[in-house]
Structure formats: structure tokens, C-alpha cells
Design a protein around this motif. Sequence first.
Motif, mmCIF file in Angstrom:
data_model
loop_
_atom_site.group_PDB
_atom_site.id
_atom_site.type_symbol
_atom_site.label_atom_id
_atom_site.label_comp_id
_atom_site.label_asym_id
_atom_site.label_seq_id
_atom_site.Cartn_x
_atom_site.Cartn_y
_atom_site.Cartn_z
ATOM 1 N N THR A 1 -12.199 10.622 -3.486
ATOM 2 C CA THR A 1 -11.362 10.070 -2.425
ATOM 3 C C THR A 1 -12.175 9.846 -0.960
ATOM 4 N N ARG B 1 0.762 -1.086 -0.191
ATOM 5 C CA ARG B 1 0.005 -0.086 0.034
ATOM 6 C C ARG B 1 0.691 1.233 -0.119
ATOM 7 N N ARG B 2 1.939 1.151 0.702
ATOM 8 C CA ARG B 2 2.834 2.440 0.558
ATOM 9 C C ARG B 2 3.406 2.633 -0.867
ATOM 10 N N CYS C 1 -3.635 11.783 -1.988
ATOM 11 C CA CYS C 1 -2.788 10.704 -1.121
ATOM 12 C C CYS C 1 -2.520 10.841 0.240
ATOM 13 N N LEU D 1 -5.869 9.297 1.585
ATOM 14 C CA LEU D 1 -5.728 7.763 1.562
ATOM 15 C C LEU D 1 -4.686 7.204 2.663
ATOM 16 N N TYR D 2 -3.716 7.979 2.821
ATOM 17 C CA TYR D 2 -2.421 7.712 3.606
ATOM 18 C C TYR D 2 -3.010 7.577 5.148
ATOM 19 N N LEU E 1 0.424 3.992 -2.939
ATOM 20 C CA LEU E 1 0.208 5.635 -2.879
ATOM 21 C C LEU E 1 1.384 6.521 -3.198
#
Length: 201
Positions: free
Chosen positions: A186, A34-35, A72, A75-76, A38
Motif C-alpha cells: 500500500t 476515488r471516494r 484504505c 490511500l485516503y 476506497l
Amino acid sequence: MHDVSTQLATDPWSTLALLGLIATASVLTLNTDRRVLLLGLLSQYVLVGLALIQIGLVQVAGAKVFIGLLVCLILYITIRAAVQGPLLQPLMREDRLFRGLGLTVVALAAYSIGGFTLPFNVPLAAIIAATWLLSAGLLILLFAREPLRIGLGLLTFQTGFEILYATLDEALVVNTLLGVETLLLTLAIAYLIVARVGRPT
């Protein structure tokens, strides 16, 4: 029809941006970290900004990059604060091969479409970039099984549409409204991530 190879060869910065977009879409399609996903999404927004700058849409480019940073960040924070455990299913070797073949077909299609003259005065780099992102977004959605991956596909498709629209209408107000729509999308994605695979801490 455009001579795509010749025009891209005379514009190395557009070529690098397009290659970067292909790389970021490949990351979004094939990776499960996932990192990294992103980071790939953020890189995609930065490359779109550079592509827009190359065709003279500096203000629009700045707005797109800023919206990308917010996307981003949302989401992070969502994943970091509200999701525990694995977020994406592991990909089998066959899955990666099939997705890689799909990306190759999409890349060839985007390159081919760039050879046709549109009824509007749209720069070649914008045509190919928009076609690639629209097609890659649909491809990501086709293979998506998790909310995060679905969201990445929708955001990629949205970015492709925004590139094409920005070349037809440079009005900052309209492009800002598209950015707000992206942020609302988002937030919906973040909600689905938490509702589907996460739990509050």
C-alpha cells in the motif's frame, strides 16, 4: 465434485458475502470516483472478514479487517493530502461494457472452479471467494492505466491469495506477516500515486 448451488443454498451468509464481493469488485472495475473506489475496497475487506468468520477463522478475520482499514486510511490520506486534479481517466460506454463482460466471465469461472474438489480440505465458500478475488484482481490489472487502479488490482489479488492461505495455515503470526506485506504494498502504491499524478501541497 461439489454441488455448488446446493451447498451455497444451505449457507445463505456465505452466499451474501460472495455476492457482496462480486459487487465490490464491480465497483473497483467500473467506477472512477476515488471516494467510491476506497469505499468499495473497504467493503471488500469487511466482506472477506465476514467470510473468514463463517469458516471459523475469527482471529484471522479480525486481522484482515484491521489491515484493510489501515490500507484504505493510507490511500485516503495520500489522495486527500497529496493529489490535486483528476486521478482517474473517465470511462467510455464501450469501456464499461467490455469490463462488465469481463467481470461476468470471471464470475462464471469462479463459480465453475468451486465445483472441483481440491486436494486440501478447503471450504467451498473460501474456494469461490479466493478464486473470484484472484481473477478479479487480474482483470482490474488488465484494464488499469493509473497507479490507483493498478494498486486496487494488486490489493484485490493479494486478498484472494490471503483467503486461500488462511484456510491452509491458520497461524496468526504468518497471517500477520502477510498483513505487513500488504501495508508495504500500500505504501508503494501511495508513492506511485504521488509520483505519477500528484504534487505536494
